[in-house]
Write an enzyme that holds these catalytic residues in place. Structure first.
Site, mmCIF file in Angstrom:
data_model
loop_
_atom_site.group_PDB
_atom_site.id
_atom_site.type_symbol
_atom_site.label_atom_id
_atom_site.label_comp_id
_atom_site.label_asym_id
_atom_site.label_seq_id
_atom_site.Cartn_x
_atom_site.Cartn_y
_atom_site.Cartn_z
ATOM 1 N N LEU A 228 0.876 -1.168 0.000
ATOM 2 C CA LEU A 228 0.000 0.000 0.000
ATOM 3 C C LEU A 228 0.913 1.218 0.000
ATOM 4 O O LEU A 228 1.904 1.237 0.737
ATOM 5 C CB LEU A 228 -0.893 0.032 1.243
ATOM 6 C CG LEU A 228 -1.976 -1.051 1.356
ATOM 7 C CD1 LEU A 228 -2.646 -0.965 2.722
ATOM 8 C CD2 LEU A 228 -3.008 -0.903 0.249
ATOM 9 N N ASP A 229 0.598 2.216 -0.814
ATOM 10 C CA ASP A 229 1.476 3.387 -0.807
ATOM 11 C C ASP A 229 1.386 4.098 0.536
ATOM 12 O O ASP A 229 0.482 3.853 1.333
ATOM 13 C CB ASP A 229 1.167 4.318 -1.984
ATOM 14 C CG ASP A 229 -0.162 5.043 -1.860
ATOM 15 O OD1 ASP A 229 -0.349 5.770 -0.866
ATOM 16 O OD2 ASP A 229 -1.000 4.904 -2.756
ATOM 17 N N ALA A 230 2.340 4.986 0.782
ATOM 18 C CA ALA A 230 2.471 5.592 2.110
ATOM 19 C C ALA A 230 1.209 6.340 2.538
ATOM 20 O O ALA A 230 0.874 6.372 3.722
ATOM 21 C CB ALA A 230 3.680 6.526 2.145
#
Length: 265
Positions: free
Chosen positions: A114-116
């Site tokens: 999952l992106d930040a």
């Protein structure tokens, strides 16, 4: 494993009911009843004799639901907070997943990414085969996201998302999409389900139809639901959750899907 079970394993395996009990399926007596009732399969075959010996690597299921005999395997669900990168050791020094897994003895890794700036359900495990099936889009494991976006999303826009939109790396279509509600006069909450593993795919799809993402949460990964798990909390999967995941993994593996992919939403 007990010393007695270890001696048996050194011979020709451990009695099935003993490994079932060690794996937490049921007590040994109840496990014996399950076997005699024809509810247990080993490597796809129904087993009814109590003397059957198996290895931890054998594929065992009860009532069609897979169980894990190898007690060295660990399966965790994390509600990843915003601001954490999906890495066990970030080479740029950003906050990473190490803070959540350092308490465990096993060498764990995350399933997909999952992106930040995206929060939500992230699976951590030391089971490489399961991780591969869950992360690879060819196996078709669905992920569901809740997105708060700019603007008022119309039913026509939802239709575009499910029909397919063109991105720089090719067309993409949501498996399902729907409007959940409005978040103020100029924001909409939508739900999107898809199996793609492309980088930041949900954000890019919504931006492509004119609704940039304000907030994004992954609420579901295959049969797993985030439920009431708070951001930053981590827990072991329940036996029912693990059984559902293992069943998907074994069914997909036997179907012989292709390999190699990454994920970053």
């Amino acid at each position: 494993m007990s010393p007695e079970a270890g001696r048996e394993a050194a011979d020709d395996g451990v009695r099935l009911q003993k490994l079932m009990a060690a794996a937490g399926v049921a007590s040994r007596r109840v496990s014996e009843n399950m076997i005699e009732a024809g509810r247990v399969q080993v490597n796809g075959e129904v087993v009814t004799e109590l003397g059957r010996r198996v290895q931890e690597t054998d594929l065992v299921s009860v009532d069609g639901v897979a169980i894990q005999l190898d007690t060295s395997r660990r399966y965790l669900m994390l509600n990843k907070p915003v601001g954490i990168v999906s890495s066990l050791q970030d080479d740029r020094g950003r906050p990473d997943l190490q803070r959540f897994v350092s308490r465990y003895d096993e060498r764990l890794f995350n399933v997909g990414r999952l992106d930040a700036q995206t929060s939500g359900l992230l699976i951590l495990t030391n089971d490489g085969e399961l991780a591969h099936v869950l992360a690879h889009p060819s196996f078709g494991v669905l992920k569901t996201y809740i997105a708060k976006v700019e603007g008022r999303v119309s039913p026509q826009t939802i239709g575009r998302l499910t029909a397919g939109v063109d991105l720089e790396d090719g067309p993409i279509a949501a498996d399902k999409a729907r409007i959940i509600g409005q978040a103020g006069a100029s924001e909409t909450v939508v739900e999107i389900t898809l199996h793609s593993g492309r980088n930041r795919i949900v954000r890019r799809m919504l931006e492509a139809v004119g609704h940039p993402v304000i907030d994004l949460v992954r609420r579901q990964f295959g049969p797993l639901h985030l439920g009431t798990l708070a951001p930053g909390e981590i827990r072991d999967l329940t036996k029912a959750e693990l059984g559902a995941l293992l069943t998907i993994s074994r069914d997909a593996t036997s179907a012989g899907a292709d390999t190699d992919a990454t994920e970053a939403d």
